[in-house]
Motif scaffolding. Sequence first.
Motif, mmCIF file in Angstrom:
data_model
loop_
_atom_site.group_PDB
_atom_site.id
_atom_site.type_symbol
_atom_site.label_atom_id
_atom_site.label_comp_id
_atom_site.label_asym_id
_atom_site.label_seq_id
_atom_site.Cartn_x
_atom_site.Cartn_y
_atom_site.Cartn_z
ATOM 1 N N ASN A 270 1.867 6.534 -6.862
ATOM 2 C CA ASN A 270 0.809 7.452 -7.293
ATOM 3 C C ASN A 270 1.200 8.902 -7.051
ATOM 4 O OD1 ASN A 270 -0.802 5.356 -8.132
ATOM 5 N ND2 ASN A 270 -1.955 5.248 -6.216
ATOM 6 N N GLN A 271 1.826 9.163 -5.914
ATOM 7 C CA GLN A 271 2.265 10.515 -5.587
ATOM 8 C C GLN A 271 3.332 10.989 -6.581
ATOM 9 O OE1 GLN A 271 4.160 10.849 -1.747
ATOM 10 N NE2 GLN A 271 3.230 12.854 -1.390
ATOM 11 N N LYS B 158 0.834 -1.200 0.000
ATOM 12 C CA LYS B 158 0.000 0.000 0.000
ATOM 13 C C LYS B 158 0.872 1.255 0.000
ATOM 14 C CE LYS B 158 -3.807 2.144 2.496
ATOM 15 N NZ LYS B 158 -4.713 2.050 3.639
ATOM 16 N N CYS B 159 1.935 1.243 0.791
ATOM 17 C CA CYS B 159 2.852 2.390 0.844
ATOM 18 C C CYS B 159 3.544 2.592 -0.504
ATOM 19 C CB CYS B 159 3.868 2.178 1.957
ATOM 20 S SG CYS B 159 4.985 3.570 2.206
ATOM 21 N N LYS C 156 2.414 1.695 -3.466
ATOM 22 C CA LYS C 156 1.423 2.215 -4.413
ATOM 23 C C LYS C 156 1.170 3.695 -4.174
ATOM 24 C CE LYS C 156 -0.956 -2.119 -5.293
ATOM 25 N NZ LYS C 156 -2.180 -2.906 -5.075
ATOM 26 N N SER C 157 1.086 4.071 -2.904
ATOM 27 C CA SER C 157 0.862 5.476 -2.565
ATOM 28 C C SER C 157 2.023 6.341 -3.043
ATOM 29 C CB SER C 157 0.693 5.620 -1.053
ATOM 30 O OG SER C 157 0.634 6.977 -0.684
ATOM 31 N N LEU C 158 3.246 5.890 -2.802
ATOM 32 C CA LEU C 158 4.413 6.655 -3.254
ATOM 33 C C LEU C 158 4.470 6.731 -4.782
ATOM 34 C CD1 LEU C 158 7.141 5.404 -0.768
ATOM 35 C CD2 LEU C 158 6.093 7.673 -0.854
#
Length: 172
Positions: free
Chosen positions: A136-137, A129-130, A132-134
């Motif tokens: 996407n960011q 999840k982290c 993917k978040s990074l």
Amino acid sequence: TQAIGGALGTPLVPPIPIAKLRAVHKYCAQEFTGTGAHEGIPCRPLLEKVLETCLHMPPHSKRPMAFSRLLEDTFGEDPPIQPLGCPAETCRHYVTMSAWDNTLLMGCLGMAIFSVFCLRPCAHMAVDKCKKSLTNQRNHIRQMFEDTHRAQRGLATDALTTSTRSAARSGY
């Protein structure tokens, strides 16, 4: 306790050489293992006698050291690593710990199984999840940069086109 109690026939007086202690241990293991001999003989001392010896070490005796035999067998007489010393308080806790040793073993085993089968997958999900978040960011920042860059190029192209048209009209 076995050597001081006379397991080899006569009680030994401390300090007792390690070779003698090993001989006593070997003798007791050969003669009494699996025989069902009851506690109270020199090779099978009562717990109270062992605790008494542990709490009140005979004069000129070294305190027991954890892993000393393993280190000595591995590295020889003078190991580069010092074994762990056993303080006298260890003897006081022996009875309590021996009553709980199976429970503690099962608890540690249960925690290990829980960690492997429950916490590890949760940790993997959190890491994914982290990531993917990074990602996407980072993609969002890159998209904003590209949009800004395109807008600046578009303005520059419009300015160049306007100046070229003006120069053409004026006859340059």
